[in-house]
Design a protein around this motif. Sequence first.
Motif, PDB file in Angstrom:
ATOM      1  N   VAL A 198       0.880  -1.164   0.000  1.00 56.99           N
ATOM      2  CA  VAL A 198       0.000   0.000   0.000  1.00 56.99           C
ATOM      3  C   VAL A 198       0.925   1.224   0.000  1.00 56.99           C
ATOM      4  O   VAL A 198       2.065   1.133   0.450  1.00 56.99           O
ATOM      5  N   VAL A 199       0.455   2.342  -0.517  1.00 56.21           N
ATOM      6  CA  VAL A 199       1.284   3.553  -0.507  1.00 56.21           C
ATOM      7  C   VAL A 199       1.001   4.303   0.790  1.00 56.21           C
ATOM      8  O   VAL A 199       0.218   5.250   0.840  1.00 56.21           O
ATOM      9  N   SER A 200       1.615   3.812   1.856  1.00 55.85           N
ATOM     10  CA  SER A 200       1.426   4.391   3.189  1.00 55.85           C
ATOM     11  C   SER A 200       2.680   4.188   4.013  1.00 55.85           C
ATOM     12  O   SER A 200       3.344   3.154   3.913  1.00 55.85           O
ATOM     13  N   LEU A 201       2.981   5.172   4.825  1.00 58.37           N
ATOM     14  CA  LEU A 201       4.089   5.088   5.774  1.00 58.37           C
ATOM     15  C   LEU A 201       3.588   5.104   7.215  1.00 58.37           C
ATOM     16  O   LEU A 201       4.384   5.198   8.151  1.00 58.37           O
ATOM     17  N   ASP A 202       2.279   5.020   7.412  1.00 61.41           N
ATOM     18  CA  ASP A 202       1.721   5.101   8.757  1.00 61.41           C
ATOM     19  C   ASP A 202       2.300   4.036   9.682  1.00 61.41           C
ATOM     20  O   ASP A 202       2.680   4.320  10.818  1.00 61.41           O
ATOM     21  N   GLY A 203       2.368   2.791   9.198  1.00 61.52           N
ATOM     22  CA  GLY A 203       2.915   1.709  10.013  1.00 61.52           C
ATOM     23  C   GLY A 203       4.384   1.909  10.321  1.00 61.52           C
ATOM     24  O   GLY A 203       4.844   1.604  11.423  1.00 61.52           O
ATOM     25  N   VAL A 204       5.114   2.442   9.358  1.00 67.31           N
ATOM     26  CA  VAL A 204       6.543   2.699   9.538  1.00 67.31           C
ATOM     27  C   VAL A 204       6.753   3.773  10.599  1.00 67.31           C
ATOM     28  O   VAL A 204       7.576   3.613  11.509  1.00 67.31           O
ATOM     29  N   ILE A 205       6.014   4.864  10.500  1.00 70.12           N
ATOM     30  CA  ILE A 205       6.145   5.972  11.456  1.00 70.12           C
ATOM     31  C   ILE A 205       5.771   5.511  12.862  1.00 70.12           C
ATOM     32  O   ILE A 205       6.398   5.910  13.844  1.00 70.12           O
ATOM     33  N   SER A 206       4.757   4.650  12.971  1.00 69.48           N
ATOM     34  CA  SER A 206       4.302   4.199  14.291  1.00 69.48           C
ATOM     35  C   SER A 206       5.315   3.290  14.989  1.00 69.48           C
ATOM     36  O   SER A 206       5.230   3.084  16.191  1.00 69.48           O
ATOM     37  N   GLN A 207       6.308   2.773  14.257  1.00 69.57           N
ATOM     38  CA  GLN A 207       7.322   1.908  14.860  1.00 69.57           C
ATOM     39  C   GLN A 207       8.342   2.689  15.684  1.00 69.57           C
ATOM     40  O   GLN A 207       9.102   2.104  16.440  1.00 69.57           O
ATOM     41  N   GLY A 208       8.381   3.979  15.519  1.00 71.27           N
ATOM     42  CA  GLY A 208       9.335   4.809  16.252  1.00 71.27           C
ATOM     43  C   GLY A 208      10.270   5.545  15.318  1.00 71.27           C
ATOM     44  O   GLY A 208      10.440   5.177  14.153  1.00 71.27           O
ATOM     45  N   LYS A 209      10.881   6.585  15.842  1.00 70.16           N
ATOM     46  CA  LYS A 209      11.715   7.477  15.028  1.00 70.16           C
ATOM     47  C   LYS A 209      12.957   6.779  14.466  1.00 70.16           C
ATOM     48  O   LYS A 209      13.310   6.975  13.303  1.00 70.16           O
ATOM     49  N   LYS A 210      13.606   5.977  15.283  1.00 65.04           N
ATOM     50  CA  LYS A 210      14.833   5.308  14.845  1.00 65.04           C
ATOM     51  C   LYS A 210      14.540   4.336  13.699  1.00 65.04           C
ATOM     52  O   LYS A 210      15.245   4.320  12.686  1.00 65.04           O
ATOM     53  N   GLN A 211      13.485   3.546  13.855  1.00 65.09           N
ATOM     54  CA  GLN A 211      13.114   2.592  12.815  1.00 65.09           C
ATOM     55  C   GLN A 211      12.642   3.317  11.550  1.00 65.09           C
ATOM     56  O   GLN A 211      12.951   2.904  10.434  1.00 65.09           O
ATOM     57  N   ALA A 212      11.877   4.391  11.738  1.00 63.04           N
ATOM     58  CA  ALA A 212      11.377   5.161  10.592  1.00 63.04           C
ATOM     59  C   ALA A 212      12.537   5.782   9.825  1.00 63.04           C
ATOM     60  O   ALA A 212      12.550   5.784   8.588  1.00 63.04           O
ATOM     61  N   LYS A 213      13.542   6.300  10.546  1.00 64.73           N
ATOM     62  CA  LYS A 213      14.714   6.881   9.874  1.00 64.73           C
ATOM     63  C   LYS A 213      15.450   5.818   9.053  1.00 64.73           C
ATOM     64  O   LYS A 213      15.805   6.057   7.891  1.00 64.73           O
ATOM     65  N   ALA A 214      15.670   4.652   9.642  1.00 63.30           N
ATOM     66  CA  ALA A 214      16.366   3.572   8.930  1.00 63.30           C
ATOM     67  C   ALA A 214      15.585   3.167   7.679  1.00 63.30           C
ATOM     68  O   ALA A 214      16.169   2.946   6.616  1.00 63.30           O
ATOM     69  N   TYR A 215      14.273   3.089   7.796  1.00 60.49           N
ATOM     70  CA  TYR A 215      13.419   2.712   6.671  1.00 60.49           C
ATOM     71  C   TYR A 215      13.515   3.758   5.562  1.00 60.49           C
ATOM     72  O   TYR A 215      13.751   3.431   4.396  1.00 60.49           O
TER      73      TYR A 215
END
Length: 197
Positions: free
Chosen positions: A106-123
């Motif tokens: 899906v074209v969404s980053l909501d799940g990625v952002i909800s994992q936390g800042k460190k994980q979102a940055k790595a992604y």
Amino acid sequence: MKNESAYTKKFAALLKKVKEAHQPTEPASADPVTQLVLAFLQWNSSRKLALAAHEKLMKQMVDNNDLRVSHPHEIVNLIGDDYPRAEERAARMHEALQEIFTREHVVSLDGVISQGKKQAKAYLDSLPGMVSYVASRVLLLSAGAHVVPVDDILRDKLVSEEVVEPDASTEDVAAFIERQIKSGEALATHLALEEWS
């Protein structure tokens, strides 16, 4: 930066002047993928041009998924081939959106952002086509991270003001600025520097 202490006071003085002179409004709230698209449009450009280009795109597109399935040359045709670095930015944006869909289905980053800042940055950093300015802007606006997006335009302006080392990279300048400001000041700092540059 190698000689950071020599620039700390100069930068603090400039930032104080910039914040006094520029009181920009916060950008409209948007989902993280829309923030990503806007950041790609604004990277090495301007907020005004980015908002106008985004409006042109969304008049022709149903949503961000529609933008994902568009070819980069179609994006360039919509924003105009005279847009700064139009072909490069369209190709980078397309690559990043395509990879998000491949990974998330899906074209969404909501799940990625909800994992936390460190994980979102790595992604975000791992996406093809990504540039540090875009990743930082998404993290700042969508996750409240303590980051300051810096592109070549801002870096060059800070170099011309002699408040950062002339050979510092955009990443070096961003890290320097982040060390100079308190937690919670990143958004106000970014918006003021963005309007100033």
